[in-house]
Design an enzyme around this catalytic site. Sequence first.
Site, short mmCIF file in Angstrom:
data_model
loop_
_atom_site.label_atom_id
_atom_site.label_comp_id
_atom_site.label_asym_id
_atom_site.label_seq_id
_atom_site.Cartn_x
_atom_site.Cartn_y
_atom_site.Cartn_z
CB SER A 60 30.70 39.43 93.81
OG SER A 60 30.09 38.48 94.37
CB ILE A 62 33.62 32.42 90.80
CG1 ILE A 62 32.80 31.29 91.37
CG2 ILE A 62 34.64 31.74 89.61
CD1 ILE A 62 32.01 30.24 90.62
CB SER A 190 26.32 26.36 85.54
OG SER A 190 25.81 25.49 86.52
CE1 TYR A 203 23.24 30.66 86.35
CE2 TYR A 203 23.08 28.17 86.96
CZ TYR A 203 23.73 29.29 86.72
OH TYR A 203 25.26 29.45 86.91
CE LYS A 207 25.69 30.38 83.85
NZ LYS A 207 26.79 31.09 83.85
CB SER A 239 29.94 32.88 94.86
OG SER A 239 28.66 32.50 94.31
N1 LIG Z 1 28.37 30.15 92.69
C1 LIG Z 1 28.18 28.97 91.96
O1 LIG Z 1 27.55 27.96 92.81
C2 LIG Z 1 28.20 28.87 90.61
C3 LIG Z 1 27.80 27.53 90.10
C4 LIG Z 1 27.91 27.34 88.65
C5 LIG Z 1 28.24 28.27 87.74
N2 LIG Z 1 28.47 29.61 88.47
C6 LIG Z 1 28.66 30.70 87.55
O2 LIG Z 1 29.71 31.49 88.13
C7 LIG Z 1 29.71 32.79 87.40
C8 LIG Z 1 29.98 33.67 88.81
O3 LIG Z 1 29.10 33.74 89.65
P1 LIG Z 1 29.44 33.79 91.21
O4 LIG Z 1 29.04 32.31 91.79
O5 LIG Z 1 30.65 34.28 91.32
O6 LIG Z 1 28.32 34.85 91.71
P2 LIG Z 1 28.27 36.28 92.29
O7 LIG Z 1 29.02 36.02 93.38
O8 LIG Z 1 26.69 36.73 92.32
O9 LIG Z 1 29.24 37.25 91.19
C9 LIG Z 1 28.41 37.55 89.95
C10 LIG Z 1 29.33 38.47 89.30
O10 LIG Z 1 28.46 38.84 88.17
C11 LIG Z 1 28.51 40.25 87.85
N3 LIG Z 1 27.18 40.79 87.11
C12 LIG Z 1 25.98 40.61 87.43
N4 LIG Z 1 24.99 41.04 86.57
C13 LIG Z 1 25.92 41.75 85.47
C14 LIG Z 1 25.68 42.50 84.66
N5 LIG Z 1 24.63 43.03 84.06
N6 LIG Z 1 26.76 43.09 84.11
C15 LIG Z 1 27.94 42.82 84.22
N7 LIG Z 1 28.54 41.91 85.34
C16 LIG Z 1 27.15 41.63 85.88
C17 LIG Z 1 28.34 40.81 89.59
O11 LIG Z 1 28.91 42.23 89.68
P3 LIG Z 1 27.77 43.20 89.63
O12 LIG Z 1 26.58 42.90 90.31
O13 LIG Z 1 28.80 44.37 90.27
O14 LIG Z 1 27.46 43.85 88.27
C18 LIG Z 1 29.36 39.88 90.08
O15 LIG Z 1 30.73 40.33 90.05
C19 LIG Z 1 28.16 33.14 86.93
O16 LIG Z 1 28.29 33.08 85.56
C20 LIG Z 1 27.80 31.89 87.59
O17 LIG Z 1 26.43 31.61 86.66
C21 LIG Z 1 28.52 29.87 89.69
#
Ligand SMILES: NC(=O)c1ccc[n+]([C@@H]2O[C@H](COP(=O)([O-])OP(=O)(O)OC[C@H]3O[C@@H](n4cnc5c(N)ncnc54)[C@H](OP(=O)(O)O)[C@@H]3O)[C@@H](O)[C@H]2O)c1
Length: 339
Positions: A60, A62, A190, A203, A207, A239
Amino acid sequence: MSWELLWALLLACALLYVGLQLVRFARADGDLTLLWAEWQGRRPEWELSDMVVWVTGASSGIGEELVYQLSKLGASLVLSSRTANELERVKNKCLEISNLKEKDILVLPLDLTDRGSHEVATKKVLQHFGQIDILVNNGGRSQRSLFEDTNLDVYKAIMELNFLGTISLTKCVLPHMIERKQGKIVTVSSILGLAAAPLASGYAASKHALHGFFNSLRCELVMHPEISITNICPGPVQSNIVHNAFTEEVSKKLENTGSQEYKMKTSRCVRLMLVAMANDLKEVWIAEQPYLSVCYIWQYAPTWAWWITSKLGRRRIENFKNGLDADSSYFRPLRKKTD
Ligand SMILES: NC(=O)c1ccc[n+]([C@@H]2O[C@H](COP(=O)([O-])OP(=O)(O)OC[C@H]3O[C@@H](n4cnc5c(N)ncnc54)[C@H](OP(=O)(O)O)[C@@H]3O)[C@@H](O)[C@H]2O)c1
């Protein structure tokens, strides 16, 4: 030409240059080292093409976009997250949009909180590809809840996933990289790993912990300069992160997840991540304005940062308590619930 005229011309050029730089900064979506590397550094296409890259959270957001862009570069991929069918969907799309073959993509379901399974998973990757060039620690979850309302179990769950899960997998992969004298460990942190915001205390703590850990690990790896550690700090990016965020209770879902429209495009965030990976940058900030400016203020003028955060934070809490999406209204006027 008189001296006065020459000086006036020079001054006008200098002012024009400063003006241009200000316009560039106003439009920037990454920190200076990152944008410099994008402009004149090594390009991802040259550096990452033949590598074996293991991406957690590949189902999902990023992580999903990252594997699409890596597949187009020709990198071999290991896709991990908890949901096997979502990973199969992502794998099929990678095969569709790239020249990769079935054997170039390994779907490896993995729960980051199940630390006992990480060693076996690492062995499976090594059996399949014989090497791991890059580990991208991307899987994680955010939070939307006030500390006073939040069960301590939520803090435990966030640290188990975002912090301990990440360092556990890193511990399994690092000996292999040290033995091969080659490797990149990339962690998606983040801007909340540097700064702070209300409703995300657990959170932000997880981080910040990643920054402390990976910056220290980088110091310990001075004897292995061939292994690089990159911390990626995105601001808001499109995301499912808000949809999947922790709330006051571990099993409670967020009701109002708001619009993702105003956030940075996932494809742009990932392109800049690839630039950071190709150039072995130590830490990068990937955020549009005004979030990028907030990072600079946090870094260089922490007291002003607190002043700004308290003003914006109050609004964010009010929006959240009014049942609005706190995140999308952070830098916007307070809207009525009926809007
Ligand atoms: N989007 C933003 O605004 C943003 C900003 C700063 C940092 N980030 C960071 O970017 C990273 C990716 O987040 P995203 O924004 O792409 O969110 P997302 O769309 O919710 O994706 C999160 C991913 O993490 C996986 N995940 C969740 N729990 C897990 C577990 N217990 N074991 C293994 N995988 C797990 C999910 O897959 P499953 O549910 O299938 O396990 C999913 O593939 C995160 O570390 C987040 O903190 C995002």
